[in-house]
Scaffold this motif. Structure first.
Motif, mmCIF file in Angstrom:
data_model
loop_
_atom_site.group_PDB
_atom_site.id
_atom_site.type_symbol
_atom_site.label_atom_id
_atom_site.label_comp_id
_atom_site.label_asym_id
_atom_site.label_seq_id
_atom_site.Cartn_x
_atom_site.Cartn_y
_atom_site.Cartn_z
ATOM 1 N N VAL A 276 -3.350 -4.178 -9.309
ATOM 2 C CA VAL A 276 -3.759 -2.799 -9.565
ATOM 3 C C VAL A 276 -2.533 -1.918 -9.764
ATOM 4 O O VAL A 276 -1.401 -2.327 -9.505
ATOM 5 C CB VAL A 276 -4.633 -2.255 -8.412
ATOM 6 C CG1 VAL A 276 -5.863 -3.123 -8.215
ATOM 7 C CG2 VAL A 276 -3.838 -2.162 -7.106
ATOM 8 N N CYS A 277 -2.766 -0.683 -10.205
ATOM 9 C CA CYS A 277 -1.656 0.246 -10.434
ATOM 10 C C CYS A 277 -1.805 1.529 -9.642
ATOM 11 O O CYS A 277 -0.973 2.436 -9.769
ATOM 12 C CB CYS A 277 -1.515 0.552 -11.922
ATOM 13 S SG CYS A 277 -2.982 1.275 -12.686
ATOM 14 N N LEU A 278 -2.835 1.619 -8.799
ATOM 15 C CA LEU A 278 -3.054 2.832 -8.009
ATOM 16 C C LEU A 278 -3.860 2.489 -6.770
ATOM 17 O O LEU A 278 -4.783 1.670 -6.822
ATOM 18 C CB LEU A 278 -3.799 3.888 -8.834
ATOM 19 C CG LEU A 278 -4.214 5.179 -8.108
ATOM 20 C CD1 LEU A 278 -2.992 5.968 -7.680
ATOM 21 C CD2 LEU A 278 -5.114 6.028 -8.990
ATOM 22 N N LEU A 279 -3.519 3.136 -5.662
ATOM 23 C CA LEU A 279 -4.223 2.950 -4.393
ATOM 24 C C LEU A 279 -4.835 4.273 -3.962
ATOM 25 O O LEU A 279 -4.168 5.312 -3.961
ATOM 26 C CB LEU A 279 -3.238 2.465 -3.324
ATOM 27 C CG LEU A 279 -3.734 2.427 -1.873
ATOM 28 C CD1 LEU A 279 -4.876 1.431 -1.712
ATOM 29 C CD2 LEU A 279 -2.588 2.091 -0.920
ATOM 30 N N ILE A 280 -6.115 4.233 -3.595
ATOM 31 C CA ILE A 280 -6.789 5.378 -2.981
ATOM 32 C C ILE A 280 -7.122 4.982 -1.546
ATOM 33 O O ILE A 280 -7.767 3.961 -1.314
ATOM 34 C CB ILE A 280 -8.071 5.757 -3.735
ATOM 35 C CG1 ILE A 280 -7.759 6.070 -5.195
ATOM 36 C CG2 ILE A 280 -8.742 6.961 -3.070
ATOM 37 C CD1 ILE A 280 -8.990 6.370 -6.030
ATOM 38 N N ASN A 294 4.085 -2.742 -2.558
ATOM 39 C CA ASN A 294 3.667 -3.208 -3.879
ATOM 40 C C ASN A 294 3.911 -2.166 -4.968
ATOM 41 O O ASN A 294 3.435 -2.329 -6.100
ATOM 42 C CB ASN A 294 2.197 -3.615 -3.839
ATOM 43 C CG ASN A 294 1.975 -4.945 -3.143
ATOM 44 O OD1 ASN A 294 2.135 -5.996 -3.743
ATOM 45 N ND2 ASN A 294 1.638 -4.907 -1.860
ATOM 46 N N GLY A 295 4.635 -1.092 -4.641
ATOM 47 C CA GLY A 295 5.020 -0.104 -5.634
ATOM 48 C C GLY A 295 3.892 0.745 -6.168
ATOM 49 O O GLY A 295 3.955 1.241 -7.303
ATOM 50 N N LEU A 296 2.835 0.964 -5.354
ATOM 51 C CA LEU A 296 1.657 1.679 -5.838
ATOM 52 C C LEU A 296 1.697 3.159 -5.466
ATOM 53 O O LEU A 296 1.822 3.504 -4.283
ATOM 54 C CB LEU A 296 0.386 1.067 -5.243
ATOM 55 C CG LEU A 296 0.094 -0.386 -5.606
ATOM 56 C CD1 LEU A 296 -1.169 -0.855 -4.905
ATOM 57 C CD2 LEU A 296 -0.026 -0.559 -7.113
ATOM 58 N N PRO A 297 1.594 4.057 -6.450
ATOM 59 C CA PRO A 297 1.365 5.461 -6.115
ATOM 60 C C PRO A 297 0.015 5.590 -5.425
ATOM 61 O O PRO A 297 -0.880 4.774 -5.637
ATOM 62 C CB PRO A 297 1.380 6.162 -7.477
ATOM 63 C CG PRO A 297 1.028 5.097 -8.458
ATOM 64 C CD PRO A 297 1.569 3.809 -7.901
ATOM 65 N N GLN A 298 -0.130 6.638 -4.595
ATOM 66 C CA GLN A 298 -1.303 6.696 -3.729
ATOM 67 C C GLN A 298 -1.951 8.071 -3.740
ATOM 68 O O GLN A 298 -1.264 9.099 -3.750
ATOM 69 C CB GLN A 298 -0.902 6.338 -2.295
ATOM 70 C CG GLN A 298 -0.214 4.993 -2.208
ATOM 71 C CD GLN A 298 0.066 4.539 -0.791
ATOM 72 O OE1 GLN A 298 -0.515 5.052 0.163
ATOM 73 N NE2 GLN A 298 0.950 3.565 -0.644
ATOM 74 N N LEU A 299 -3.276 8.070 -3.711
ATOM 75 C CA LEU A 299 -4.055 9.256 -3.420
ATOM 76 C C LEU A 299 -4.568 9.097 -1.994
ATOM 77 O O LEU A 299 -5.298 8.156 -1.703
ATOM 78 C CB LEU A 299 -5.220 9.399 -4.391
ATOM 79 C CG LEU A 299 -6.215 10.532 -4.075
ATOM 80 C CD1 LEU A 299 -5.523 11.883 -4.041
ATOM 81 C CD2 LEU A 299 -7.371 10.527 -5.077
ATOM 82 N N HIS A 351 10.581 2.832 -5.383
ATOM 83 C CA HIS A 351 11.828 3.036 -4.641
ATOM 84 C C HIS A 351 11.592 2.904 -3.140
ATOM 85 O O HIS A 351 12.367 2.237 -2.438
ATOM 86 C CB HIS A 351 12.395 4.417 -4.972
ATOM 87 C CG HIS A 351 13.635 4.757 -4.199
ATOM 88 N ND1 HIS A 351 14.864 4.180 -4.457
ATOM 89 C CD2 HIS A 351 13.834 5.615 -3.152
ATOM 90 C CE1 HIS A 351 15.765 4.660 -3.627
ATOM 91 N NE2 HIS A 351 15.163 5.525 -2.828
ATOM 92 N N LEU A 352 10.517 3.522 -2.655
ATOM 93 C CA LEU A 352 10.175 3.382 -1.234
ATOM 94 C C LEU A 352 9.886 1.934 -0.879
ATOM 95 O O LEU A 352 10.316 1.430 0.169
ATOM 96 C CB LEU A 352 8.949 4.238 -0.908
ATOM 97 C CG LEU A 352 9.160 5.682 -0.469
ATOM 98 C CD1 LEU A 352 7.818 6.348 -0.261
ATOM 99 C CD2 LEU A 352 9.997 5.756 0.789
ATOM 100 N N GLY A 353 9.146 1.263 -1.748
ATOM 101 C CA GLY A 353 8.792 -0.131 -1.490
ATOM 102 C C GLY A 353 10.010 -1.022 -1.357
ATOM 103 O O GLY A 353 10.039 -1.923 -0.509
#
Length: 383
Positions: A276-280, A294-299, A351-353
């Motif tokens: 996936v490319c996004l985590l909610i 896993n480098g996922l931007p998050q909502l 970067h955080l990952g």
């Protein structure tokens, strides 16, 4: 020692299992019926502290014991080990419950201070948090007196009674304190998969070119059914594929899933997140940390005690957006679209990952525990 529901997890890890005997278990240990945070701390932490202490003392007396490690909410376990003369480590699998200078306190949801005015506000918030914990000081000292231990001037002084206070959170992800007490150590997040998490057969076509989204609900009983419905309905209006792992407490039969959203009770998040490319998420520490690895931007839509603190860190580090749990379908859909379209969120998450993975690779949790116990006499029935 753990709740009966943990027995299979413990056995799978190769350990003997002992159930709490006097201390509460199930929803009595983590109440879902409470009026406010004060009531929850009364029922879950301070009220049962003598029972936890007695169970720990019994176990120390039953088998030779080099050391005790306890989750930070189990203040009673600290008392039992302290009274038995056994070294103890307090493990915090989230942001520190202990107020740290210059760092926003637990449950505040505040960001790292950047101005003198914000530093003053953070200092006041830390004093307020310590004052809140002091409301239970008489209960704590009553339990200590029953074990022959000296009374404390402040509740937070209990953190000075442990040999090690281990923060199982990434230092890269966490905010920075002005100073760490001598017994505090960062050991990085602990990210094992629960046994009820099943294997995954990808619910989307192998050649699908739509963005893929993971909705990872809390594994706790947090009355999140309505929030989950609004999230999946919002995704139904977008050109995405999504899988929602709803956990053991959301009632799937009450949810109406759009055609592009696949509901699962559980799935191995490490596997799903690679696709996936996004985590909610509602902002549980383990899910947030795994997503960043896993480098996922998050909502993040925080709905629990520590979730707002994790959301504040995600937003402050530029790795995602935060909405209130009352957010509408339209607001959720708009935030998802932003996260998918603006690469700065993905870049910050990656970067955080990188930093979190490096910390996990260098983690020395076991070494720290062995060093703590190495030069102390074994306590127990065989000594």
């Amino acid at each position: 020692m753990a709740d009966p529901e943990m027995q299979h997890e413990v056995a799978a890890a190769g350990f003997d299992f002992v159930c709490w005997r006097r201390a509460p278990t199930g929803t009595d240990a983590d109440p879902t019926c409470f009026s406010d945070m004060r009531d929850w701390f009364q029922k879950a932490v301070f009220g049962p502290a003598p029972a936890y202490a007695a169970d720990v003392q019994d176990e120390i007396g039953r088998i030779p014991t080099d050391a005790v490690i306890a989750i930070d909410m189990l203040f009673g376990a600290v008392l039992g080990a302290e009274a038995a003369g056994v070294p103890i480590a307090m493990l915090s699998p989230h942001v520190s419950l202990r107020p740290l200078p210059g760092m926003p306190p637990a449950t505040s949801g505040l960001a790292q201070p950047e101005t003198p005015e914000e530093r003053i506000a953070i200092a006041a918030a830390n004093e307020n948090w310590a004052g809140f914990l002091n409301e239970f000081l008489s209960l704590l000292n009553e339990a200590r007196a029953g074990l022959g231990l000296f009374g404390l001037a402040r509740t937070v002084d209990l953190f000075e009674c442990v040999d090690r206070h281990l923060l199982a959170i990434s230092r890269t992800f966490d905010f920075a304190a002005d100073l760490l007490p001598d017994n505090v150590r960062y050991v990085g997040p602990l990210l094992e998969q629960p046994n009820w998490s099943k294997s995954l057969k990808a619910p989307w076509p192998s050649d699908a070119d739509r963005p893929r989204v993971l909705v990872a609900c809390s594994s706790g009983a947090q009355g999140q059914d309505d929030l989950v419905q609004r999230i999946i309905s919002a995704l139904g209006a977008l050109d995405v594929y999504a899988v929602a792992t709803i956990g053991p407490h959301v009632e799937a039969r009450k949810l109406v899933a759009p055609a592009n959203v696949h509901l699962l009770r559980g799935a191995p998040h490490d596997t799903v997140m690679k696709e996936v490319c996004l985590l909610i998420t509602q902002g549980g520490h383990g899910t947030v940390s795994r997503g960043l690895i896993n480098g996922l931007p998050q909502l993040v839509l925080p709905n629990g005690r520590d979730q707002g603190d994790n959301a504040a860190r995600v937003v402050s580090k530029g790795a995602g957006l935060r909405l209130p749990p009352s957010a509408s379908e339209a607001e959720i859909a708009h935030a998802v679209s932003r996260l998918l379209q603006e690469p700065r969120y993905r870049d910050a998450a990656r970067h955080l990952g990188d930093g979190i993975r490096a910390e996990i690779a260098a983690s020395c949790l076991v070494d720290k525990l062995e060093a703590m116990a190495a030069n102390r006499p074994i306590v127990g029935s065989a000594t």
